[in-house]
Design a protein around this motif. Sequence first.
Motif, mmCIF file in Angstrom:
data_model
loop_
_atom_site.group_PDB
_atom_site.id
_atom_site.type_symbol
_atom_site.label_atom_id
_atom_site.label_comp_id
_atom_site.label_asym_id
_atom_site.label_seq_id
_atom_site.Cartn_x
_atom_site.Cartn_y
_atom_site.Cartn_z
ATOM 1 N N UNK A 282 0.846 -1.198 0.000
ATOM 2 C CA UNK A 282 0.000 0.000 0.000
ATOM 3 C C UNK A 282 0.881 1.246 0.000
ATOM 4 N N UNK A 283 1.940 1.231 0.819
ATOM 5 C CA UNK A 283 2.865 2.366 0.853
ATOM 6 C C UNK A 283 3.555 2.599 -0.476
ATOM 7 N N UNK A 284 3.902 1.516 -1.157
ATOM 8 C CA UNK A 284 4.604 1.619 -2.435
ATOM 9 C C UNK A 284 3.688 1.965 -3.602
ATOM 10 N N UNK A 285 2.505 1.368 -3.617
ATOM 11 C CA UNK A 285 1.646 1.429 -4.803
ATOM 12 C C UNK A 285 0.318 2.150 -4.574
ATOM 13 N N UNK A 286 0.095 2.649 -3.347
ATOM 14 C CA UNK A 286 -1.184 3.270 -3.025
ATOM 15 C C UNK A 286 -1.400 4.572 -3.768
ATOM 16 N N UNK A 287 -2.197 4.496 -4.799
ATOM 17 C CA UNK A 287 -2.524 5.678 -5.612
ATOM 18 C C UNK A 287 -3.829 5.384 -6.340
ATOM 19 N N UNK A 288 -4.444 6.391 -6.934
ATOM 20 C CA UNK A 288 -5.687 6.141 -7.673
ATOM 21 C C UNK A 288 -5.487 5.056 -8.732
ATOM 22 N N UNK A 289 -6.423 4.145 -8.807
ATOM 23 C CA UNK A 289 -6.360 3.057 -9.767
ATOM 24 C C UNK A 289 -5.726 1.791 -9.228
ATOM 25 N N UNK A 290 -5.169 1.859 -8.008
ATOM 26 C CA UNK A 290 -4.526 0.695 -7.402
ATOM 27 C C UNK A 290 -5.448 0.069 -6.362
ATOM 28 N N UNK A 291 -5.332 -1.242 -6.230
ATOM 29 C CA UNK A 291 -6.048 -1.978 -5.193
ATOM 30 C C UNK A 291 -5.131 -3.088 -4.700
ATOM 31 N N UNK A 292 -5.056 -3.247 -3.374
ATOM 32 C CA UNK A 292 -4.270 -4.309 -2.765
ATOM 33 C C UNK A 292 -5.220 -5.139 -1.918
ATOM 34 N N UNK A 293 -5.198 -6.456 -2.115
ATOM 35 C CA UNK A 293 -6.100 -7.356 -1.407
ATOM 36 C C UNK A 293 -5.300 -8.500 -0.799
ATOM 37 N N UNK A 294 -5.612 -8.821 0.464
ATOM 38 C CA UNK A 294 -5.018 -9.962 1.158
ATOM 39 C C UNK A 294 -6.104 -11.004 1.371
ATOM 40 N N UNK A 295 -5.883 -12.218 0.866
ATOM 41 C CA UNK A 295 -6.866 -13.297 0.935
ATOM 42 C C UNK A 295 -6.258 -14.503 1.635
ATOM 43 N N UNK A 296 -7.053 -15.121 2.516
ATOM 44 C CA UNK A 296 -6.693 -16.406 3.102
ATOM 45 C C UNK A 296 -7.141 -17.466 2.111
ATOM 46 N N UNK A 297 -6.203 -18.073 1.407
ATOM 47 C CA UNK A 297 -6.537 -19.042 0.356
ATOM 48 C C UNK A 297 -7.190 -20.302 0.921
ATOM 49 N N UNK A 298 -6.953 -20.589 2.198
ATOM 50 C CA UNK A 298 -7.540 -21.787 2.801
ATOM 51 C C UNK A 298 -9.042 -21.613 3.021
ATOM 52 N N UNK A 299 -9.461 -20.417 3.436
ATOM 53 C CA UNK A 299 -10.881 -20.162 3.721
ATOM 54 C C UNK A 299 -11.578 -19.399 2.598
ATOM 55 N N UNK A 300 -10.799 -18.756 1.731
ATOM 56 C CA UNK A 300 -11.360 -17.928 0.671
ATOM 57 C C UNK A 300 -11.766 -16.546 1.142
ATOM 58 N N UNK A 301 -11.486 -16.223 2.402
ATOM 59 C CA UNK A 301 -11.887 -14.940 2.985
ATOM 60 C C UNK A 301 -10.898 -13.830 2.629
ATOM 61 N N UNK A 302 -11.438 -12.676 2.203
ATOM 62 C CA UNK A 302 -10.613 -11.488 2.020
ATOM 63 C C UNK A 302 -10.374 -10.901 3.405
ATOM 64 N N UNK A 303 -9.119 -10.869 3.836
ATOM 65 C CA UNK A 303 -8.787 -10.416 5.183
ATOM 66 C C UNK A 303 -8.722 -8.901 5.284
ATOM 67 N N UNK A 304 -8.230 -8.275 4.242
ATOM 68 C CA UNK A 304 -8.178 -6.817 4.212
ATOM 69 C C UNK A 304 -7.981 -6.372 2.772
ATOM 70 N N UNK A 305 -8.331 -5.113 2.549
ATOM 71 C CA UNK A 305 -8.235 -4.565 1.206
ATOM 72 C C UNK A 305 -7.983 -3.076 1.285
ATOM 73 N N UNK A 306 -7.192 -2.569 0.346
ATOM 74 C CA UNK A 306 -6.985 -1.132 0.224
ATOM 75 C C UNK A 306 -7.288 -0.731 -1.200
ATOM 76 N N UNK A 307 -7.980 0.336 -1.442
ATOM 77 C CA UNK A 307 -8.679 1.128 -0.417
ATOM 78 C C UNK A 307 -9.870 0.352 0.141
ATOM 79 N N UNK A 308 -10.304 0.766 1.330
ATOM 80 C CA UNK A 308 -11.464 0.109 1.963
ATOM 81 C C UNK A 308 -12.675 0.242 1.081
ATOM 82 N N UNK A 309 -13.476 -0.809 1.051
ATOM 83 C CA UNK A 309 -14.756 -0.784 0.320
ATOM 84 C C UNK A 309 -15.857 -0.447 1.298
ATOM 85 N N UNK A 310 -15.947 0.805 1.691
ATOM 86 C CA UNK A 310 -16.936 1.221 2.691
ATOM 87 C C UNK A 310 -18.265 1.581 2.071
#
Length: 74
Positions: free
Chosen positions: A46-74
Amino acid sequence: MGSGSEEHPQDAASRYHLLLTLDGRPAQHGWWASEATARRKFGAWVGEHGRPGAQVTLVDEETGEALTQWPDEA
């Protein structure tokens, strides 16, 4: 496991997957066995690539759950 490879590793070291998307296209992948390591990498990406048009997502591949995402989908 580190970043850069687009192929999903098929071992225990591949549970936590980070995906960087730029303008809707996958740009970088990384897989780690440790959630703590993956979350540190998430912050770094996020620090390196956080800019308009970028999205960073962390997924637990075992459960399929998205653990966190930037930017937040509020």
